[in-house]
Scaffold this active site. Sequence first.
Site, PDB file in Angstrom:
ATOM      1  N   SER A  37       0.943  -1.180  -0.125  1.00  0.00           N
ATOM      2  CA  SER A  37      -0.047   0.013  -0.034  1.00  0.00           C
ATOM      3  C   SER A  37       0.995   1.212   0.001  1.00  0.00           C
ATOM      4  CB  SER A  37      -0.860  -0.001   1.327  1.00  0.00           C
ATOM      5  OG  SER A  37      -1.762   1.197   1.106  1.00  0.00           O
ATOM      6  N   ASP A  39       1.099   4.319   0.248  1.00  0.00           N
ATOM      7  CA  ASP A  39       0.503   5.506   0.655  1.00  0.00           C
ATOM      8  C   ASP A  39       1.486   6.762   0.993  1.00  0.00           C
ATOM      9  OD1 ASP A  39      -1.543   3.927   0.607  1.00  0.00           O
ATOM     10  OD2 ASP A  39      -1.537   3.393   2.814  1.00  0.00           O
ATOM     11  N   THR A  62      -2.379   2.079  -4.548  1.00  0.00           N
ATOM     12  CA  THR A  62      -2.419   3.492  -4.319  1.00  0.00           C
ATOM     13  C   THR A  62      -3.729   4.447  -3.882  1.00  0.00           C
ATOM     14  OG1 THR A  62      -3.328   4.030  -6.702  1.00  0.00           O
ATOM     15  CG2 THR A  62      -0.772   3.888  -6.484  1.00  0.00           C
ATOM     16  N   LYS A  94     -12.181   3.707  -3.352  1.00  0.00           N
ATOM     17  CA  LYS A  94     -13.384   3.201  -2.462  1.00  0.00           C
ATOM     18  C   LYS A  94     -14.746   4.130  -3.040  1.00  0.00           C
ATOM     19  CE  LYS A  94     -11.231   1.806   1.614  1.00  0.00           C
ATOM     20  NZ  LYS A  94      -9.746   2.137   1.699  1.00  0.00           N
ATOM     21  N   ASP A  97     -20.762   6.112  -4.209  1.00  0.00           N
ATOM     22  CA  ASP A  97     -21.962   7.120  -4.792  1.00  0.00           C
ATOM     23  C   ASP A  97     -22.970   6.440  -6.038  1.00  0.00           C
ATOM     24  OD1 ASP A  97     -23.500   9.500  -5.162  1.00  0.00           O
ATOM     25  OD2 ASP A  97     -21.629  10.790  -4.942  1.00  0.00           O
ATOM     26  N   GLN A 210      -6.898   1.877  13.391  1.00  0.00           N
ATOM     27  CA  GLN A 210      -6.516   0.777  12.606  1.00  0.00           C
ATOM     28  C   GLN A 210      -6.279  -0.286  13.538  1.00  0.00           C
ATOM     29  OE1 GLN A 210      -6.603  -0.982   9.991  1.00  0.00           O
ATOM     30  NE2 GLN A 210      -5.105  -0.241   8.446  1.00  0.00           N
ATOM     31  N   TYR A 212      -4.576  -4.290  13.528  1.00  0.00           N
ATOM     32  CA  TYR A 212      -3.567  -5.168  12.839  1.00  0.00           C
ATOM     33  C   TYR A 212      -3.475  -6.709  13.173  1.00  0.00           C
ATOM     34  CZ  TYR A 212      -1.205  -0.745  10.878  1.00  0.00           C
ATOM     35  OH  TYR A 212      -0.996   0.378  10.103  1.00  0.00           O
ATOM     36  N   GLY A 230       0.909  -1.396   4.320  1.00  0.00           N
ATOM     37  CA  GLY A 230       1.497   0.046   4.116  1.00  0.00           C
ATOM     38  C   GLY A 230       2.495   0.503   5.275  1.00  0.00           C
ATOM     39  N   ARG A 231       2.167   1.109   6.191  1.00  0.00           N
ATOM     40  CA  ARG A 231       3.058   1.391   7.037  1.00  0.00           C
ATOM     41  C   ARG A 231       4.232   0.523   7.735  1.00  0.00           C
ATOM     42  NH1 ARG A 231      -1.127   4.897  10.527  1.00  0.00           N
ATOM     43  NH2 ARG A 231      -2.602   3.149   9.554  1.00  0.00           N
TER      44      ARG A 231
END
Length: 259
Positions: A37, A39, A62, A94, A97, A210, A212, A230-231
């Site tokens: 990810s 980010d 992304t 995401k 609508d 979040q 994990y 990601g992180r």
Amino acid sequence: LKTQVMSYSERITHCSHPLTRKLLSIMDKKKTNLCLSADLTSSQAILSIVDKVGGNVCMVKTHVDIVEDFSQDFVQKLVQLSEKHDFMIFEDRKFGDIGHTVQQQYKGGMYKIADWADIVTTHVVPGSGVVRGLKEVGLSRQRGCVLVAEMSSTGTLAKGDYSKAAVRIAHENKDFVIGFICQSNLTKDPDLIHMTPGVRLDVSGDALGQQYISPSSAIRDLHTDIIIVGRGILTADNPVAMAEQYQESGYHAYQELLT
Ligand code: BMP
């Protein structure tokens, strides 16, 4: 069919969607179920990390709307990297609508997501029209979409009947839907890939909800297919070594399932 005990190569033979087949063949060939990810907020930082860990991942996810210096040149370079390292590009937009609006968000605006992202995510809160809208844009471009069926965040409302409805919408739109963002195994249908964010080795959460789990919990215990990190990688002292570690943990958990 018990997808969780099928090897990637075996599973390809039970799949019909070209993108699912392509993804599984990348996973098989590169021995990875890791999605980075990416980010980060600068194009150069994203391209640099992706070039370094491209060999370790099957997909790069992304959030294009956090990139400060977005340009079509950036996404063209990302596409070149996806060809160089053989991974799929996954824009985590995401959508959420009505069909008519998401069509324009998908193909237009400044991002023109449909031109470069193999896969996009959508919420199903609007009902199946959101998927039908995206499909009208994506099908002719050989794109696919992933439904957010469950979330990793504390107190998520995406659970129970909502998640079941997401599975139903996926089954009804299998020409375009290739899987789920989820925290559990939702269907044995081999065409539908389970992708799980909220994966990290060293910490159990962040300050904003979040939560994990480890790569092996996701793959071996929950029977999902892909870990999204990601992180855990991006903030590591050595992101390349860390990407290798996540790749190995995820792939090892998959191999344990096979035996
Ligand atoms: P990290 O590994 O740094 O926590 O990042 C997780 C990524 O997955 C973020 O890009 C986030 O938007 C996404 N994500 C998530 O964390 N949980 C979900 O349920 C769905 C997501 O797309």
